[in-house]
Design an enzyme around this catalytic site. Structure first.
Site, PDB file in Angstrom:
ATOM      1  N   SER A  45      37.997  45.749  45.393  1.00  0.00           N
ATOM      2  CA  SER A  45      38.764  44.916  44.322  1.00  0.00           C
ATOM      3  C   SER A  45      38.999  43.344  44.609  1.00  0.00           C
ATOM      4  O   SER A  45      39.799  42.692  44.018  1.00  0.00           O
ATOM      5  CB  SER A  45      40.143  45.480  43.901  1.00  0.00           C
ATOM      6  OG  SER A  45      41.037  45.413  44.818  1.00  0.00           O
ATOM      7  N   THR A 175      43.118  44.008  44.011  1.00  0.00           N
ATOM      8  CA  THR A 175      43.693  42.379  44.141  1.00  0.00           C
ATOM      9  C   THR A 175      44.448  42.615  45.382  1.00  0.00           C
ATOM     10  O   THR A 175      45.045  43.347  45.670  1.00  0.00           O
ATOM     11  CB  THR A 175      44.617  42.175  43.127  1.00  0.00           C
ATOM     12  OG1 THR A 175      43.970  41.912  41.891  1.00  0.00           O
ATOM     13  CG2 THR A 175      45.060  40.494  43.376  1.00  0.00           C
ATOM     14  N   THR A 193      41.055  38.417  44.241  1.00  0.00           N
ATOM     15  CA  THR A 193      40.732  39.231  43.414  1.00  0.00           C
ATOM     16  C   THR A 193      39.154  39.122  43.035  1.00  0.00           C
ATOM     17  O   THR A 193      38.603  38.080  42.800  1.00  0.00           O
ATOM     18  CB  THR A 193      41.639  39.631  42.502  1.00  0.00           C
ATOM     19  OG1 THR A 193      41.158  40.959  41.807  1.00  0.00           O
ATOM     20  CG2 THR A 193      41.176  38.704  41.275  1.00  0.00           C
ATOM     21  N   THR A 226      49.516  42.108  41.543  1.00  0.00           N
ATOM     22  CA  THR A 226      48.564  43.135  41.415  1.00  0.00           C
ATOM     23  C   THR A 226      48.684  43.907  40.360  1.00  0.00           C
ATOM     24  O   THR A 226      49.628  44.114  39.641  1.00  0.00           O
ATOM     25  CB  THR A 226      48.241  44.058  42.601  1.00  0.00           C
ATOM     26  OG1 THR A 226      49.245  44.927  42.720  1.00  0.00           O
ATOM     27  CG2 THR A 226      47.988  43.311  43.860  1.00  0.00           C
ATOM     28  N   GLY A 227      47.395  44.180  39.550  1.00  0.00           N
ATOM     29  CA  GLY A 227      47.766  45.196  38.534  1.00  0.00           C
ATOM     30  C   GLY A 227      46.805  44.481  37.337  1.00  0.00           C
ATOM     31  O   GLY A 227      45.735  43.722  37.617  1.00  0.00           O
TER      32      GLY A 227
HETATM   33  N1  GLY Z   1      45.559  41.144  38.872  1.00  0.00           N
HETATM   34  C1  GLY Z   1      44.088  40.980  39.031  1.00  0.00           C
HETATM   35  C2  GLY Z   1      43.340  40.870  37.830  1.00  0.00           C
HETATM   36  O1  GLY Z   1      43.890  41.441  36.876  1.00  0.00           O
HETATM   37  O2  GLY Z   1      42.437  40.458  37.728  1.00  0.00           O
END
Ligand code: GLY
Length: 325
Positions: A45, A175, A193, A226-227
């Site tokens: 990721s 991420t 990310t 993150t998410g």
């Molecule tokens: N949190 C990383 C993304 O949505 O790209």
């Protein structure tokens, strides 16, 4: 001295702490820690060998913020350069009156400053995972990509349909987050990310958006996310948490309120969200929309990082209009 990170930062946190102990700055520690995650081929990721977008290209996003001045640098949609966090830092550090560079502009800048270029950023193993997923969702209009003759979707392929079929809430997470307090008490935060697996080409998440996925202010604290980045963009999560600190809330109250803002979002697409945060006193917290998550932290007195459970503010996932009907 303190560093907190998402748990996939374990590969980099000790070297980052060693840098702080040698007198390095919080910005140095954040960059060092994140680079090690970006180069890790087993982390899908972030950085090299991340999951590609729907047409099989890896587009990287990253940002870094200096809590002393609120100076920030960010890149988005950058291809071929593994160390997105270092390029982001240079956007901030160079004589450039910008905060965020995207796509070909970010790549041009990376070339101009002599950033490390690897070109091919995906292993055969990851391309096989991508191809299998595309085949499973009925993605059939393929053409050969020159000069390597790899089969990729045709220019007029129905990507909108494929993205909806290929993506699910579990695939939008990932991420890496790092936040550091150095020996002078300065705070810095960084995020990097490869974004959602199988995202629409050109999609940018929260990681390079200052205030959404990343925010640091020496006076009050810092937060990184993150998410599902779309949620943090819509709620302005990282900045909100730091603003709640500025308004006098405790770290726990500020973090819970930022998560509640995410839970209150309407709309058809809601996935998982996580954040880490700290204040200048060195108190820290991790939050998640689901049980079972953890983050890591290390102080100068510790030989290795420790894991701590994230507090949960539940946010039920929903995916597509039909999920509401
Ligand atoms: N949190 C990383 C993304 O949505 O790209």
């Amino acid at each position: 001295m303190l560093i907190i990170a998402s748990s996939n930062g374990a590969i980099g946190i000790d070297q980052a702490m060693q840098a702080l102990k040698k007198g390095g700055s919080a910005l140095d520690a954040v960059e060092i820690g994140i680079r090690l995650v970006e180069a890790n081929p087993d982390e899908h990721s972030v950085g090299y060998n991340g999951y590609p977008n729907i047409i099989g290209e890896l587009e990287l996003d990253a940002s870094i913020m200096d809590g002393r001045t609120l100076d920030s640098g960010a890149v988005a949609l950058m291809r071929g350069f593994p160390y997105a966090i270092s390029v982001a830092r240079q956007v901030m550090a160079r004589e450039l009156p910008h905060v965020l560079l995207a796509g070909e502009g970010a790549e041009r800048f990376a070339r101009e400053i002599g950033a490390e270029h690897w070109g091919e950023m995906l292993t055969d193993e990851i391309m096989a995972v991508w191809r299998k997923r595309m085949t499973a969702v009925g993605a059939t209009q393929w053409v050969a990509r020159r000069p390597d003759d790899i089969l990729v979707p045709a220019d007029d392929a129905p990507l909108l349909d494929w993205v909806k079929l290929a993506t699910d809430p579990e695939r939008v997470e990932g991420t890496v987050n790092f936040i550091a307090i150095d020996g002078k008490g300065d705070i810095a935060s960084g995020v990097s990310t490869s974004g959602w697996a199988w995202k629409y080409p050109g999609r940018i998440g929260d990681s390079p958006i200052i205030g959404a996925g990343n925010y640091a202010d020496n006076r009050y604290g810092a937060c990184a996310c993150t998410g599902m980045g779309e949620m943090a963009i819509r709620a302005g999560t990282a900045r909100s948490l730091v603003l709640y600190l500025k308004l006098g809330l405790s770290l726990g109250e500020a973090a819970r309120r930022a998560m509640n803002d995410l839970r209150d979002l309407g709309g058809d697409f809601i996935g998982g969200m996580n954040l880490i945060a700290l204040n200048p006193k060195g108190e820290h917290i991790g939050m998640s929309s689901r049980a079972g998550g953890s983050y890591i932290y290390q102080t100068e007195a510790m030989d290795a990082c420790q894991e701590r459970a994230r507090e949960v503010v539940e946010i039920p996932a929903r995916w597509g209009r039909e999920a509401r009907e």
